[in-house]
Design a protein around this motif. Structure first.
Motif, PDB file in Angstrom:
ATOM      1  N   SER A  57       0.948  -1.138   0.237  1.00 60.44           N
ATOM      2  CA  SER A  57       0.059  -0.031   0.146  1.00 60.44           C
ATOM      3  C   SER A  57       0.915   1.267  -0.259  1.00 60.44           C
ATOM      4  CB  SER A  57      -0.798   0.113   1.220  1.00 60.44           C
ATOM      5  OG  SER A  57      -1.819  -1.037   1.270  1.00 60.44           O
ATOM      6  N   MET A  58       1.988   1.157   0.859  1.00 60.03           N
ATOM      7  CA  MET A  58       2.769   2.145   0.911  1.00 60.03           C
ATOM      8  C   MET A  58       3.443   2.665  -0.400  1.00 60.03           C
ATOM      9  SD  MET A  58       6.033   2.868   3.551  1.00 60.03           S
ATOM     10  CE  MET A  58       5.071   2.091   5.003  1.00 60.03           C
ATOM     11  N   THR A  59       4.132   1.555  -0.894  1.00 62.61           N
ATOM     12  CA  THR A  59       4.301   1.923  -2.242  1.00 62.61           C
ATOM     13  C   THR A  59       3.918   2.262  -3.648  1.00 62.61           C
ATOM     14  OG1 THR A  59       6.117  -0.127  -1.805  1.00 62.61           O
ATOM     15  CG2 THR A  59       6.037   0.582  -3.839  1.00 62.61           C
ATOM     16  N   GLU A  60       2.795   1.770  -3.189  1.00 60.81           N
ATOM     17  CA  GLU A  60       1.546   2.365  -4.639  1.00 60.81           C
ATOM     18  C   GLU A  60       1.370   3.780  -4.336  1.00 60.81           C
ATOM     19  OE1 GLU A  60      -1.731  -0.259  -6.070  1.00 60.81           O
ATOM     20  OE2 GLU A  60      -2.764   0.769  -4.690  1.00 60.81           O
ATOM     21  N   LYS A  61       1.034   4.021  -3.108  1.00 65.58           N
ATOM     22  CA  LYS A  61       0.410   5.424  -2.789  1.00 65.58           C
ATOM     23  C   LYS A  61       1.632   6.373  -2.958  1.00 65.58           C
ATOM     24  CE  LYS A  61      -1.568   8.390   0.876  1.00 65.58           C
ATOM     25  NZ  LYS A  61      -1.787   8.344   2.162  1.00 65.58           N
ATOM     26  N   MET A  62       2.766   6.258  -2.493  1.00 66.72           N
ATOM     27  CA  MET A  62       4.143   7.038  -2.511  1.00 66.72           C
ATOM     28  C   MET A  62       4.562   7.212  -3.913  1.00 66.72           C
ATOM     29  SD  MET A  62       7.833   6.658  -0.580  1.00 66.72           S
ATOM     30  CE  MET A  62       8.403   5.308  -1.360  1.00 66.72           C
ATOM     31  N   ILE A  90       2.859   4.774 -19.915  1.00 67.92           N
ATOM     32  CA  ILE A  90       2.930   3.947 -18.650  1.00 67.92           C
ATOM     33  C   ILE A  90       2.143   4.987 -17.736  1.00 67.92           C
ATOM     34  CG2 ILE A  90       4.453   3.592 -16.668  1.00 67.92           C
ATOM     35  CD1 ILE A  90       6.789   3.603 -18.700  1.00 67.92           C
ATOM     36  N   ASP A  91       1.015   4.001 -17.162  1.00 66.97           N
ATOM     37  CA  ASP A  91      -0.075   4.809 -16.472  1.00 66.97           C
ATOM     38  C   ASP A  91       0.172   4.242 -14.866  1.00 66.97           C
ATOM     39  OD1 ASP A  91      -2.236   5.611 -15.355  1.00 66.97           O
ATOM     40  OD2 ASP A  91      -3.625   4.547 -16.630  1.00 66.97           O
ATOM     41  N   PHE A  92       0.388   5.171 -14.071  1.00 63.55           N
ATOM     42  CA  PHE A  92       0.466   4.988 -12.783  1.00 63.55           C
ATOM     43  C   PHE A  92      -0.460   5.018 -11.801  1.00 63.55           C
ATOM     44  CE2 PHE A  92       4.915   6.104 -14.290  1.00 63.55           C
ATOM     45  CZ  PHE A  92       5.940   5.263 -13.771  1.00 63.55           C
ATOM     46  N   THR A  93      -1.730   5.266 -12.749  1.00 65.83           N
ATOM     47  CA  THR A  93      -2.879   5.557 -11.769  1.00 65.83           C
ATOM     48  C   THR A  93      -3.246   4.441 -10.892  1.00 65.83           C
ATOM     49  OG1 THR A  93      -4.014   6.586 -13.631  1.00 65.83           O
ATOM     50  CG2 THR A  93      -5.525   5.840 -12.002  1.00 65.83           C
ATOM     51  N   PRO A  94      -3.401   4.487  -9.612  1.00 65.04           N
ATOM     52  CA  PRO A  94      -3.801   3.283  -8.668  1.00 65.04           C
ATOM     53  C   PRO A  94      -5.207   3.039  -8.681  1.00 65.04           C
ATOM     54  CG  PRO A  94      -3.506   5.517  -7.305  1.00 65.04           C
ATOM     55  CD  PRO A  94      -3.155   5.674  -8.738  1.00 65.04           C
ATOM     56  N   PRO A  95      -5.468   1.599  -8.452  1.00 60.77           N
ATOM     57  CA  PRO A  95      -4.760   0.642  -7.982  1.00 60.77           C
ATOM     58  C   PRO A  95      -3.743  -0.145  -9.112  1.00 60.77           C
ATOM     59  CG  PRO A  95      -6.981   0.014  -8.195  1.00 60.77           C
ATOM     60  CD  PRO A  95      -6.629   1.407  -8.461  1.00 60.77           C
ATOM     61  N   TRP A  96      -2.726  -0.935  -8.632  1.00 62.01           N
ATOM     62  CA  TRP A  96      -1.909  -1.389  -9.562  1.00 62.01           C
ATOM     63  C   TRP A  96      -2.124  -2.574  -9.841  1.00 62.01           C
ATOM     64  CZ3 TRP A  96       3.436   1.208  -7.893  1.00 62.01           C
ATOM     65  CH2 TRP A  96       3.225   2.627  -8.053  1.00 62.01           C
ATOM     66  N   VAL A 160       4.325  -3.455 -18.384  1.00 55.94           N
ATOM     67  CA  VAL A 160       4.648  -2.189 -18.676  1.00 55.94           C
ATOM     68  C   VAL A 160       4.160  -0.867 -17.914  1.00 55.94           C
ATOM     69  CG1 VAL A 160       4.406  -0.486 -20.564  1.00 55.94           C
ATOM     70  CG2 VAL A 160       4.504  -2.755 -21.060  1.00 55.94           C
ATOM     71  N   ASN A 161       2.777  -1.037 -17.473  1.00 50.05           N
ATOM     72  CA  ASN A 161       2.313  -0.321 -16.361  1.00 50.05           C
ATOM     73  C   ASN A 161       2.842  -0.850 -14.898  1.00 50.05           C
ATOM     74  OD1 ASN A 161       0.827   1.725 -18.056  1.00 50.05           O
ATOM     75  ND2 ASN A 161      -0.835   0.056 -18.119  1.00 50.05           N
ATOM     76  N   PRO A 162       2.942  -0.112 -14.133  1.00 51.28           N
ATOM     77  CA  PRO A 162       3.412  -0.599 -12.645  1.00 51.28           C
ATOM     78  C   PRO A 162       2.760  -1.728 -12.258  1.00 51.28           C
ATOM     79  CG  PRO A 162       3.195   1.926 -12.644  1.00 51.28           C
ATOM     80  CD  PRO A 162       2.460   1.426 -13.914  1.00 51.28           C
ATOM     81  N   THR A 163       3.129  -3.051 -12.097  1.00 51.14           N
ATOM     82  CA  THR A 163       2.903  -4.234 -11.566  1.00 51.14           C
ATOM     83  C   THR A 163       3.488  -4.698 -10.621  1.00 51.14           C
ATOM     84  OG1 THR A 163       1.973  -4.736 -14.040  1.00 51.14           O
ATOM     85  CG2 THR A 163       2.158  -6.535 -12.638  1.00 51.14           C
ATOM     86  N   PHE A 164       2.871  -5.260  -9.532  1.00 52.42           N
ATOM     87  CA  PHE A 164       3.534  -6.150  -8.449  1.00 52.42           C
ATOM     88  C   PHE A 164       3.489  -7.669  -8.746  1.00 52.42           C
ATOM     89  CE2 PHE A 164       1.753  -2.475  -5.890  1.00 52.42           C
ATOM     90  CZ  PHE A 164       2.767  -1.984  -5.559  1.00 52.42           C
ATOM     91  N   ILE A 165       4.695  -8.279  -8.754  1.00 51.49           N
ATOM     92  CA  ILE A 165       4.815  -9.656  -8.820  1.00 51.49           C
ATOM     93  C   ILE A 165       4.939 -10.254  -7.302  1.00 51.49           C
ATOM     94  CG2 ILE A 165       5.943 -11.668  -9.895  1.00 51.49           C
ATOM     95  CD1 ILE A 165       6.711 -10.224 -12.338  1.00 51.49           C
ATOM     96  N   CYS A 166       4.124 -10.742  -6.734  1.00 56.84           N
ATOM     97  CA  CYS A 166       4.016 -11.110  -5.356  1.00 56.84           C
ATOM     98  C   CYS A 166       4.181 -12.685  -5.089  1.00 56.84           C
ATOM     99  CB  CYS A 166       2.956 -10.797  -4.652  1.00 56.84           C
ATOM    100  SG  CYS A 166       2.361  -8.999  -5.114  1.00 56.84           S
ATOM    101  N   ASP A 167       4.690 -13.115  -3.844  1.00 56.51           N
ATOM    102  CA  ASP A 167       4.429 -14.341  -3.279  1.00 56.51           C
ATOM    103  C   ASP A 167       5.537 -15.086  -3.861  1.00 56.51           C
ATOM    104  OD1 ASP A 167       2.281 -13.304  -2.008  1.00 56.51           O
ATOM    105  OD2 ASP A 167       0.923 -13.994  -3.640  1.00 56.51           O
TER     106      ASP A 167
END
Length: 310
Positions: A57-62, A90-96, A160-167
């Motif tokens: 959450s912090m990363t996306e918001k900041m 590149i679209d930084f609009t949250p949520p990612w 391309v747009n901000p994406t979290f690869i998790c887990d």
């Protein structure tokens, strides 16, 4: 020269400093290309009583707010293929977007990987997949390296747009804490923008016994030829025995993100003193060769003269 401040900053958290950060230079003995330089700048912080959900959450918001404040919009134009080619948006609009590494990789491959991931059966399956899909994975072909190459080919290319690869699997994340809901995985994420990693974060592993075991596994992989594997850090293991509170750790590549904001495709353009490959033109090389040959001929002539005098 250090490769990362991570273990030292976590030892400060053990010592009672619940929030620590550092912006500084790191050094890696790696190659030079458009997005890699042996010396680079990172921002790292460690926050006690936070986990990877807080960091997501912090990363996306900041970062989204940073882009909006600097560029006046969540959307930027980036010439990923150079100034002479059309830019990508590149679209930084949250949520990612968020991808779960293992399940989304299996979906992309149309395959289910054998369990556990540490098994030889799984490693052989991954070897088969990299061959089938023509993915290059130089030796040693450990399970972690094979997974990393497949993720790069099938998941990172989507980002391309901000994406979290998790887990991430535990065998790829020796410093991250095991996932509370997904056995064999960890509470870790990486942020990719324009197909490049710019951020890496996780809930920190704070079990000293488990940490030592994972360090030993890493040391074995390094002995087999994996240059990216870690050594056993006895000082850090000792620090963990004193007690690391639940902690979230976060690392951010300052140079790569600066490249995005300045529409720069070469990392050396955002570094004051980048490492440069030696500049040696063909003409200079030929001149040096001729000079050596001329000196050798002169030495031979001098020796013949000396022999004649004797």
């Amino acid at each position: 020269m250090r490769i990362a401040p991570e273990l030292y900053l976590k030892m400060l958290v053990v010592g009672g400093m619940e929030r620590v950060y550092e912006i500084g230079r790191q050094f890696r003995n790696e190659g030079i290309d458009l997005t890699h330089n042996p010396e680079f700048t990172t921002c790292e912080f460690y926050q006690a009583y936070a986990d990877y959900n807080d960091l997501l959450s912090m990363t996306e918001k900041m970062i989204s707010q940073m882009v909006y404040e600097i560029k006046g919009s969540y959307k930027i134009q980036y010439h990923a293929d150079g100034p002479d080619n059309p830019p990508v948006e590149i679209d930084f609009t949250p949520p990612w977007r968020r991808l779960s590494m293992l399940s989304d990789l299996e979906a992309a491959l149309g395959e289910t990987l054998p369990q556990p991931l540490e098994s030889e059966e799984c490693r052989r399956k991954l070897q088969e997949l990299v061959i089938r899909h023509n993915v290059n994975c130089p030796p040693p072909q450990t399970t972690a390296r094979l997974l990393d190459k497949l993720v790069g080919e099938f998941l990172e290319e989507q980002c391309v747009n901000p994406t979290f690869i998790c887990d991430h699997p535990q065998l790829m994340s020796p410093l991250a804490k095991w996932h509370r809901d997904l056995p064999g995985l960890t509470e870790r994420f990486e942020l990719f923008i324009n197909k490049r990693e710019v951020c890496n974060a996780y809930t920190e592993l704070n079990d000293p016994i488990r940490q030592r075991q994972l360090f030993e596994d890493q040391a074995n992989q390094k002995a087999e030829g994996d240059d990216e594997a870690m050594f056993i850090d006895e000082n850090f293991c000792t620090a963990l025995e004193y007690g690391l509170p639940p902690t979230g750790g976060w690392g951010f590549g300052v140079d790569r993100f600066t490249m995005l904001l300045t529409d720069t495709t070469n990392i050396k353009e955002v570094l004051l003193f980048p490492a440069m490959k030696p500049e040696e033109t063909a003409a200079a090389a030929q001149a040096a060769h001729q000079q050596v040959a001329a000196q050798a001929a002169a030495d031979v002539e001098q020796m013949n003269i000396a022999d004649g005098q004797n």
